[in-house]
Scaffold this active site. Structure first.
Site, PDB file in Angstrom:
ATOM      1  CB  SER A  19      30.113  12.847  52.392  1.00  0.00           C
ATOM      2  OG  SER A  19      29.156  12.029  51.762  1.00  0.00           O
ATOM      3  CB  SER A  21      26.079  11.287  50.432  1.00  0.00           C
ATOM      4  OG  SER A  21      26.617   9.994  50.479  1.00  0.00           O
ATOM      5  CB  THR A  66      28.597   7.421  56.750  1.00  0.00           C
ATOM      6  OG1 THR A  66      29.782   6.771  56.303  1.00  0.00           O
ATOM      7  CG2 THR A  66      28.911   8.831  57.204  1.00  0.00           C
ATOM      8  CE  LYS A  70      27.836   2.693  56.616  1.00  0.00           C
ATOM      9  NZ  LYS A  70      28.424   1.963  55.491  1.00  0.00           N
ATOM     10  CG  ASN A  91      23.322   2.320  53.863  1.00  0.00           C
ATOM     11  OD1 ASN A  91      22.158   1.944  53.914  1.00  0.00           O
ATOM     12  ND2 ASN A  91      24.000   2.368  52.741  1.00  0.00           N
ATOM     13  CG  ASP A 106      26.790   0.027  52.509  1.00  0.00           C
ATOM     14  OD1 ASP A 106      26.692   0.982  51.716  1.00  0.00           O
ATOM     15  OD2 ASP A 106      27.186   0.158  53.679  1.00  0.00           O
ATOM     16  N   GLY A 131      39.238  -8.099  54.351  1.00  0.00           N
ATOM     17  CA  GLY A 131      38.694  -7.202  55.361  1.00  0.00           C
ATOM     18  C   GLY A 131      37.383  -7.778  55.884  1.00  0.00           C
ATOM     19  CB  ALA A 135      32.159  -2.187  53.466  1.00  0.00           C
ATOM     20  CG  LEU A 228      34.232  -2.624  48.887  1.00  0.00           C
ATOM     21  CD1 LEU A 228      33.446  -2.827  50.174  1.00  0.00           C
ATOM     22  CD2 LEU A 228      33.367  -2.937  47.687  1.00  0.00           C
TER      23      LEU A 228
HETATM   24  P1  NAP Z   1      35.693  -0.702  58.618  1.00  0.00           P
HETATM   25  O1  NAP Z   1      34.413  -1.110  59.223  1.00  0.00           O
HETATM   26  O2  NAP Z   1      36.629   0.173  59.397  1.00  0.00           O
HETATM   27  O3  NAP Z   1      36.457  -2.055  58.187  1.00  0.00           O
HETATM   28  C1  NAP Z   1      37.739  -2.018  57.594  1.00  0.00           C
HETATM   29  C2  NAP Z   1      38.306  -3.426  57.532  1.00  0.00           C
HETATM   30  O4  NAP Z   1      39.603  -3.327  56.952  1.00  0.00           O
HETATM   31  C3  NAP Z   1      38.487  -4.069  58.915  1.00  0.00           C
HETATM   32  O5  NAP Z   1      38.329  -5.453  58.821  1.00  0.00           O
HETATM   33  C4  NAP Z   1      39.945  -3.720  59.214  1.00  0.00           C
HETATM   34  O6  NAP Z   1      40.562  -4.607  60.112  1.00  0.00           O
HETATM   35  C5  NAP Z   1      40.554  -3.906  57.842  1.00  0.00           C
HETATM   36  N1  NAP Z   1      41.828  -3.232  57.737  1.00  0.00           N
HETATM   37  C6  NAP Z   1      42.093  -1.912  57.967  1.00  0.00           C
HETATM   38  N2  NAP Z   1      43.407  -1.674  57.786  1.00  0.00           N
HETATM   39  C7  NAP Z   1      43.975  -2.866  57.439  1.00  0.00           C
HETATM   40  C8  NAP Z   1      45.307  -3.270  57.125  1.00  0.00           C
HETATM   41  N3  NAP Z   1      46.324  -2.397  57.166  1.00  0.00           N
HETATM   42  N4  NAP Z   1      45.538  -4.569  56.834  1.00  0.00           N
HETATM   43  C9  NAP Z   1      44.518  -5.447  56.815  1.00  0.00           C
HETATM   44  N5  NAP Z   1      43.238  -5.140  57.106  1.00  0.00           N
HETATM   45  C10 NAP Z   1      42.969  -3.847  57.409  1.00  0.00           C
HETATM   46  O7  NAP Z   1      35.451   0.082  57.251  1.00  0.00           O
HETATM   47  P2  NAP Z   1      34.259  -0.206  56.187  1.00  0.00           P
HETATM   48  O8  NAP Z   1      33.111   0.650  56.493  1.00  0.00           O
HETATM   49  O9  NAP Z   1      34.080  -1.673  56.088  1.00  0.00           O
HETATM   50  O10 NAP Z   1      34.930   0.387  54.856  1.00  0.00           O
HETATM   51  C11 NAP Z   1      36.019  -0.258  54.217  1.00  0.00           C
HETATM   52  C12 NAP Z   1      36.358   0.514  52.945  1.00  0.00           C
HETATM   53  O11 NAP Z   1      35.273   0.409  52.021  1.00  0.00           O
HETATM   54  C13 NAP Z   1      36.576   2.011  53.172  1.00  0.00           C
HETATM   55  O12 NAP Z   1      37.626   2.453  52.358  1.00  0.00           O
HETATM   56  C14 NAP Z   1      35.277   2.637  52.726  1.00  0.00           C
HETATM   57  O13 NAP Z   1      35.458   3.959  52.228  1.00  0.00           O
HETATM   58  C15 NAP Z   1      34.888   1.706  51.593  1.00  0.00           C
HETATM   59  N6  NAP Z   1      33.442   1.687  51.362  1.00  0.00           N
HETATM   60  C16 NAP Z   1      33.027   1.980  50.093  1.00  0.00           C
HETATM   61  C17 NAP Z   1      31.689   1.945  49.808  1.00  0.00           C
HETATM   62  C18 NAP Z   1      31.238   2.244  48.410  1.00  0.00           C
HETATM   63  O14 NAP Z   1      30.068   2.568  48.227  1.00  0.00           O
HETATM   64  N7  NAP Z   1      32.113   2.101  47.426  1.00  0.00           N
HETATM   65  C19 NAP Z   1      30.748   1.633  50.802  1.00  0.00           C
HETATM   66  C20 NAP Z   1      31.209   1.331  52.092  1.00  0.00           C
HETATM   67  C21 NAP Z   1      32.574   1.366  52.343  1.00  0.00           C
HETATM   68  P3  NAP Z   1      40.307  -4.478  61.725  1.00  0.00           P
HETATM   69  O15 NAP Z   1      38.895  -4.899  61.920  1.00  0.00           O
HETATM   70  O16 NAP Z   1      41.300  -5.383  62.301  1.00  0.00           O
HETATM   71  O17 NAP Z   1      40.517  -3.026  62.046  1.00  0.00           O
END
Ligand code: NAP
Length: 292
Positions: A19, A21, A66, A70, A91, A106, A131, A135, A228
């Site tokens: 991380s 953070s 995280t 969450k 978060n 977020d 997605g 997030a 993201l």
């Molecule tokens: P999450 O809760 O695990 O959600 C991921 C989403 O992506 C789910 O809808 C998942 O589908 C979908 N997904 C995963 N693999 C896929 C694929 N091969 N094809 C299509 N859809 C797919 O994760 P999250 O917390 O939302 O985070 C998502 C991304 O954002 C991560 O990379 C994280 O590091 C990034 N993020 C960045 C920030 C920032 O500050 N920049 C903040 C938060 C998150 P299912 O539900 O079907 O599994």
């Protein structure tokens, strides 16, 4: 001589080893002259209740939450506030008058990055979220409140997509549209979109060649493409968008802004964006150079 105790802050998640953070928050404290230290703690789900009790008895200044905690943390807190009340996802935990209050920074973090770095005001825009995970949920509730013209939720699991649509409608009155990645209607949605956001982990290190299946080639030339994912800084999705001449927004700005908002909730002070962005940008560039 009177000594002032150093305040402990932290991150609860699993894994937390990579991380950024701690780098962000410790530098924020230094810039603000706050006598605090921020550490990351790898916490298993079965340990979460005890970890929250530690926040109380150690009189910690606050913690970030995280993956995978969450939503799981909610029953251990005294109340939720702000976006966390709507999304049910936390978060940032803030001690307030002896109680622990859960917030989510977020959605607001992304909006600040969108406005300041992407130069875009979401009101009246057609937005596509790829997605429907944690997030995406945070962003969807923000967009619903910002009065976007349309919000398209593109998910691979129809039940999960429908669940987010239903929650949005129920809690904000906003009606989003749900689609799958293989739906023919996605072409028309892409052609009309003003903002497309990858909220899946596709493209994240080490699987840097992956990207969501979305027809960027049909987007109009002012459509902003955001990711993201921030490691790598330029994902395969953003690289394709740039090649097509589309404006892009990297995920690092959101990471920095959500941290700034958390720091402000804990301390009442707002650390400056530019030095924190430069710090993390440099750390990520080093990681990328190291991994080739
Ligand atoms: P999450 O809760 O695990 O959600 C991921 C989403 O992506 C789910 O809808 C998942 O589908 C979908 N997904 C995963 N693999 C896929 C694929 N091969 N094809 C299509 N859809 C797919 O994760 P999250 O917390 O939302 O985070 C998502 C991304 O954002 C991560 O990379 C994280 O590091 C990034 N993020 C960045 C920030 C920032 O500050 N920049 C903040 C938060 C998150 P299912 O539900 O079907 O599994």
């Amino acid at each position: 001589m009177k000594t002032v105790a150093r305040r402990l802050f932290g991150l609860f998640g699993d894994p937390v080893g990579h991380s950024l953070s701690p780098h962000l928050q410790n530098e924020a404290f230094r810039l603000l002259g706050i006598n605090g230290v921020y550490l990351s703690f790898a916490i298993k789900p079965a340990e979460l209740g005890a970890a929250v009790e530690a926040v109380r008895c150690l009189k910690m200044g606050g913690v970030n939450i995280t993956i995978p905690h969450k939503e799981r943390i909610v029953p251990y807190l005294d109340r939720l506030a702000g976006d966390a009340l709507l999304t049910g996802s936390v978060n940032t935990v803030v001690p307030e008058d002896g109680k622990l209050v859960g917030y989510s920074t977020d959605g607001e973090g992304f909006l600040l990055s969108l406005r300041h770095q992407g130069q875009m005001e979401p009101t009246g825009k057609k937005v596509v979220l790829l997605g429907v995970g944690g997030a995406a949920r945070a962003l969807a509730f923000r967009f619903a409140q910002e009065g976007v013209a349309a919000l398209y939720l593109v998910g691979r699991n129809p039940e999960k997509t429908a669940g987010l649509r239903a929650d949005l409608l129920d809690r904000t009155g906003f009606s989003a549209r749900g689609l799958s990645f293989s739906e023919p209607a996605l072409m028309k949605v892409a052609a009309e979109a003003d903002l497309v956001i990858n909220a899946t982990p596709l493209g994240m290190f080490p699987a840097v060649k992956e990207q969501p299946a979305f027809p960027l080639a049909v987007c109009h030339r002012d459509c902003l493409v955001a990711d993201l994912v921030y490691h790598p800084l330029e994902t395969a999705f953003l690289r394709e968008a740039r090649k097509l001449g589309l404006p892009t927004l990297e995920g690092l700005g959101m990471l920095v802004y959500q941290g700034i908002l958390a720091c402000r909730l804990w301390t009442g002070l707002t650390p400056p964006f530019a030095p924190l962005f430069q710090l993390l940008n440099g750390l990520l560039a080093k990681k990328e150079a190291f991994h080739g």
